[in-house]
Design a protein around this motif. Structure first.
Motif, PDB file in Angstrom:
ATOM      1  N   THR A   4      31.059  42.678  34.004  1.00  0.00           N
ATOM      2  CA  THR A   4      30.895  41.452  33.235  1.00  0.00           C
ATOM      3  C   THR A   4      29.951  41.751  32.073  1.00  0.00           C
ATOM      4  N   ASN A  21      33.690  36.124  31.477  1.00  0.00           N
ATOM      5  CA  ASN A  21      33.222  36.654  32.762  1.00  0.00           C
ATOM      6  C   ASN A  21      33.904  35.965  33.938  1.00  0.00           C
ATOM      7  N   ALA A  22      34.133  34.667  33.820  1.00  0.00           N
ATOM      8  CA  ALA A  22      34.831  33.941  34.896  1.00  0.00           C
ATOM      9  C   ALA A  22      36.232  34.508  35.105  1.00  0.00           C
ATOM     10  N   ILE A  23      36.886  34.873  34.033  1.00  0.00           N
ATOM     11  CA  ILE A  23      38.224  35.470  34.138  1.00  0.00           C
ATOM     12  C   ILE A  23      38.152  36.857  34.741  1.00  0.00           C
ATOM     13  N   ARG A  25      36.083  38.106  36.748  1.00  0.00           N
ATOM     14  CA  ARG A  25      35.768  38.071  38.184  1.00  0.00           C
ATOM     15  C   ARG A  25      37.016  37.880  39.050  1.00  0.00           C
ATOM     16  N   THR A  26      38.114  37.443  38.456  1.00  0.00           N
ATOM     17  CA  THR A  26      39.360  37.263  39.212  1.00  0.00           C
ATOM     18  C   THR A  26      40.229  38.522  39.196  1.00  0.00           C
ATOM     19  N   TRP A  27      39.842  39.547  38.492  1.00  0.00           N
ATOM     20  CA  TRP A  27      40.680  40.722  38.265  1.00  0.00           C
ATOM     21  C   TRP A  27      40.780  41.745  39.395  1.00  0.00           C
ATOM     22  N   LEU A  30      44.115  43.058  40.815  1.00  0.00           N
ATOM     23  CA  LEU A  30      45.163  42.779  39.838  1.00  0.00           C
ATOM     24  C   LEU A  30      45.101  43.756  38.659  1.00  0.00           C
ATOM     25  N   HIS A  31      43.931  43.856  38.066  1.00  0.00           N
ATOM     26  CA  HIS A  31      43.761  44.670  36.867  1.00  0.00           C
ATOM     27  C   HIS A  31      42.744  45.793  37.043  1.00  0.00           C
ATOM     28  N   ARG A  34      37.334  47.138  41.117  1.00  0.00           N
ATOM     29  CA  ARG A  34      36.098  46.394  41.397  1.00  0.00           C
ATOM     30  C   ARG A  34      35.517  45.833  40.113  1.00  0.00           C
ATOM     31  N   ASP A  37      29.242  42.943  38.572  1.00  0.00           N
ATOM     32  CA  ASP A  37      28.923  41.628  38.013  1.00  0.00           C
ATOM     33  C   ASP A  37      27.477  41.571  37.515  1.00  0.00           C
TER      34      ASP A  37
END
Length: 92
Positions: A4, A21-23, A25-27, A30-31, A34, A37
């Motif tokens: 982040t 950063n909110a986005i 944290r969902t990765w 998926l992307h 780890r 943060d």
């Protein structure tokens, strides 16, 4: 792995940083493997920290004390990905 973003004193930056950063944290899964943060750190990760010259002397770049704290967050993640004697070694 991705991290982040740390705060800055630039006008409008932190609002965008917090949304990004909110986005990020969902990765995981998926992307990336780890997320380190840094923004969640209660001392150097909060918006107001960028105005503290102890942590961000120029309002943008972290001071050595912040780099040391960032390693505390980053080291376990790197060790889990590369092993303690793996190919990656962080030098600060």
């Amino acid at each position: 792995m991705i991290t982040t973003l740390n705060p800055r004193t630039d006008a409008g930056f932190n609002a965008n940083r917090n949304a990004g950063n909110a986005i990020v944290r969902t990765w995981p899964g998926l992307h990336c493997e780890r997320v380190a943060d840094f923004a969640a750190h209660p001392t150097y990760g909060v918006d107001a920290a960028a105005s503290n010259a102890t942590y961000y002397p120029d309002g943008v770049h972290p001071a050595d004390i912040v780099h040391q704290a960032m390693e505390v967050t980053l080291r376990p993640i790197l060790d889990s990905l590369f092993g303690k004697t793996g190919v990656f070694h962080l030098q600060l």
